[in-house]
Write an enzyme that holds these catalytic residues in place. Structure first.
Site, PDB file in Angstrom:
ATOM      1  N   ASN A  61       0.800  -1.220   0.000  1.00 44.71           N
ATOM      2  CA  ASN A  61       0.000   0.000   0.000  1.00 44.71           C
ATOM      3  C   ASN A  61       0.839   1.279   0.000  1.00 44.71           C
ATOM      4  O   ASN A  61       0.403   2.305  -0.482  1.00 44.71           O
ATOM      5  CB  ASN A  61      -0.959   0.009   1.195  1.00 44.71           C
TER       6      ASN A  61
ATOM      7  N   GLY B 181     -13.624  -3.067  -0.211  1.00 46.96           N
ATOM      8  CA  GLY B 181     -14.294  -2.397  -1.331  1.00 46.96           C
ATOM      9  C   GLY B 181     -13.881  -0.941  -1.527  1.00 46.96           C
ATOM     10  O   GLY B 181     -13.805  -0.450  -2.651  1.00 46.96           O
TER      11      GLY B 181
ATOM     12  N   CYS C 184       2.563  10.521  10.482  1.00 51.57           N
ATOM     13  CA  CYS C 184       3.010  11.783  11.079  1.00 51.57           C
ATOM     14  C   CYS C 184       2.279  12.037  12.382  1.00 51.57           C
ATOM     15  O   CYS C 184       1.064  12.016  12.409  1.00 51.57           O
ATOM     16  CB  CYS C 184       2.691  12.945  10.157  1.00 51.57           C
TER      17      CYS C 184
END
Ligand code: PLP
Length: 638
Positions: free
Chosen positions: A161, A210, A336
């Protein structure tokens, strides 16, 4: 926002209009419970069956099972629970089960967290082992071959990812040959982007979400290979033939079905070749705009829809804020916190240097991307590069010099720079080692000569001769406020000082040394009277309606953008109204001018999210400026 370009598709996507319509239809007309046997229920069941049939065709489910659930995190739990219960049963039966839970070092946190959770809950005491990856982000197959004989369960992902790196699933399957291990492949980022033919592989479990492909959040799927062990995560009414109880999320299933229909149809989404072309154009624009940029994963083995990059000397947070100001939504490749960016564990696992894993930015798009959006994104990237160049942040000599007072902070400690643009001289007060590189780069790119580096702790840096340091129109004087403890006073030559750099001195001990009207600029956030006090209670926050009312009543109100100047430069004017650009780091320099207005003019501070502007307005209020406000939620919400 109308002009927003959303380039964070790996985090989530907008909902496809056809999916939205399908979801609405499922709620308005096909609202039946698919378990009901009357006509209303049967209509819902037909929607459910059609969506499942499409998914099975597209993913090559074959004799395996495909169940609907709430998303990949649930799918991962279910797979982990199923695999670990099977390991327990094998152990009890005295069969070979393995002792290791092996997961790719770059897996989404849902995987190692679930493994640790269920391993502890089931009391299995299996050993968790992170499978290393190479600098290309791909799994170390030699290491996997060594671990395979003792592995009980192996978890890898189809595509990462953060980087888009595509795993060598054929290589992993070969490495697992002869191993007793069950195998889960997290297919979240692969859906709609990589061809999948699950039943033709050794994969036992494959979770999907999804919302990574234009369906809403809260709907997902889990593939389970025919014959793979299965333990339901949820028991109840026996839906999904008892594998996942709970009335189905029919709006989500209908929407996902519509996305799958578009995928099957094959005309709506950009082809792989088109996606590669989009990546080339975006990468070229980034290279042009951001000299020194490095891409953190080789393009050859990565999804064309993900670009992960780092720019030397510019943090991921700074780039994210800048892109956000230009209404280009990307994500910092690293998590962060408000204080400091945590280096990305994915890039760290790939062995990339620390600066790359902490400066990383991820730009990701979905297969709905089109030519015009890419062209617009490239133009905005160019504008962002121009703004950074002007600000002297790209290591090239800057064309204009900043002037006045600049506050830099690290870990709650402040360094103050007194800059005189005309003469090109400056003084650095309380320089911190952590900021040294940044300060040097700033002074170098703007061509400043350092007249003095002063310490308020021990007085170091003050010239042996002379009572003052002249910085163009400004003059710095030293007063001793304790034995060996100086404080520095700054003001226009020959006038009363406007700022006092007091180091760690308590304000109460300054009487007689520092004029009462001077602004106190301390070395520590904890001591700060400047931008540190929580905003006094009262009507300091403005929502959209409050802001509109104030601007109607007081057309003389001044809007102040406290984002960095490079963010201000690329932003569309907030509400179409011209605004002053005074970043928090320059607030101290502007305060005397505002305070001289004695609070007559309303000042409305704003920024991206409302954090920085709350500090600015709070600071003015605590200094006694009554009409200081800030836009609650920032430009993001207003
Ligand atoms: N796995 C991968 C690779 C992901 O990118 C994500 C979401 O970011 C997940 C798992 C978890 O998905 P969800 O939050 O939809 O359950």
């Amino acid at each position: 926002m109308d002009n927003e370009i959303y380039l964070d598709g790996n985090a989530t996507t907008a909902v496809l209009p056809a999916a939205l319509r399908a979801a609405l239809l499922a709620m308005e007309e096909c609202y039946g419970n698919p378990s009901s046997t009357h006509a209303t229920g049967l209509k819902a069941k037909a929607v459910l069956d059609a969506a499942r049939a499409r998914a099975c065709r597209l993913l090559g489910v074959g004799p395996g099972r495909l169940m609907f659930n709430s998303g990949a995190t649930e799918g991962i739990q279910t797979a982990v629970l199923s695999a670990l219960c099977a390991v327990r049963a094998r152990r009890l039966a005295g069969e070979l089960a393995g002792t290791l839970l092996v997961y790719g070092a770059t897996e989404h946190k849902a995987v190692p967290e679930s493994l640790a959770h269920w391993n502890a809950l089931l009391g299995l005491d299996l050993e968790l082992v992170a499978l290393p990856v190479g600098t290309d982000g791909r799994h170390d197959l030699a290491a996997l071959r060594r671990l395979a004989p003792a592995a009980a369960f192996v978890c890898t992902m189809a595509a990462n990812n953060e980087t888009g790196v595509i795993s060598d699933l054929t290589g992993i399957a070969a490495a697992l040959e002869g191993s007793p291990a069950l195998w889960m492949v997290d297919c979240v980022q692969a859906l709609g982007k990589l061809p999948l033919d699950l039943a033709a592989t050794r994969i036992d479990y494959a979770p999907f979400s999804g919302h990574k492909l234009y369906a809403p959040k809260g709907i997902g799927m889990l593939y389970v290979r025919a014959g793979a062990p299965f333990t339901p995560l949820m028991k109840g009414g026996g839906q999904e033939t008892g594998w996942r109880s709970g009335t189905e999320n029919m709006a989500g299933i209908a929407a996902l079905g519509a996305v799958l229909a578009a995928l099957e149809d094959g005309t709506l989404f950009a082809s792989h070749a088109e996606q590669c072309m989009f990546r080339e154009r975006l990468a070229a624009a980034l290279r042009q705009a951001l000299p020194g940029i490095v891409f953190n994963a080789p393009f050859d083995d990565a999804l064309p829809t993900t670009l992960n990059f780092s720019v030397p000397g510019v943090s991921g947070k700074e780039l994210l804020d800048l892109f956000d100001a230009a209404a280009v939504r990307v994500s910092a490749g690293s998590a962060c916190s408000a204080a400091k960016a945590q280096p990305s564990y994915v890039l760290a696992a790939m062995g990339l240097p620390e600066w790359r894993s902490s400066n990383a930015v991820r730009l990701s798009f979905g297969p709905l991307m089109d030519d015009a959006t890419v062209a617009d994104a490239c133009a905005r990237i160019a504008r962002c590069g121009g703004a950074l160049r002007l600000a002297g942040m790209l290591g090239e000599p800057a064309t204009t010099r900043p002037d006045g007072l600049l506050q830099l902070s690290d870990g709650g400690r402040h360094t103050w720079l007194v800059l005189d643009a005309a003469s090109g001289t400056c003084a650095v007060i309380d320089p911190q080692p952590a900021l040294a590189e940044r300060i040097d780069a700033l002074l170098r790119t703007h061509g400043f000569r350092v007249a003095a580096r002063l310490s308020t702790r021990n007085g170091a840096g003050w010239p042996a001769s002379g009572d003052s340091i002249e910085l163009g129109r400004q003059s710095l004087r030293r007063v001793m406020i304790g034995a060996g403890t100086p404080c520095y006073l700054l003001g226009p030559a020959g006038e009363r000082p406007r700022h006092a750099f007091i180091g760690d001195a308590a304000p109460s001990g300054l009487a007689g040394h520092v004029p009462p009207e001077a602004l106190l600029c301390p070395a520590a956030e904890a001591l700060s009277t400047l931008c540190a006090h929580p905003a006094p209670a009262g009507d300091i926050d403005l929502d959209a309606a409050g802001l509109a009312a104030l601007l109607r009543q007081r057309p003389d109100a001044v809007l102040v953008d406290v984002r960095e100047p490079h963010e201000h430069a690329v932003a569309v004017p907030f509400l179409g109204v011209p605004a002053a650009s005074v970043p928090l780091s320059r607030l101290a320099g502007e305060l005397p001018r505002w305070m001289a207005q004695a609070g007559q003019v309303p000042l409305v501070f704003y920024c991206r999210s409302g954090n920085r502007s709350a500090r600015a307005a709070g600071c003015l209020r605590s200094l006694g400026y009554p009409q200081a406000y800030h836009v609650h939620g920032g430009v993001a919400l207003a």
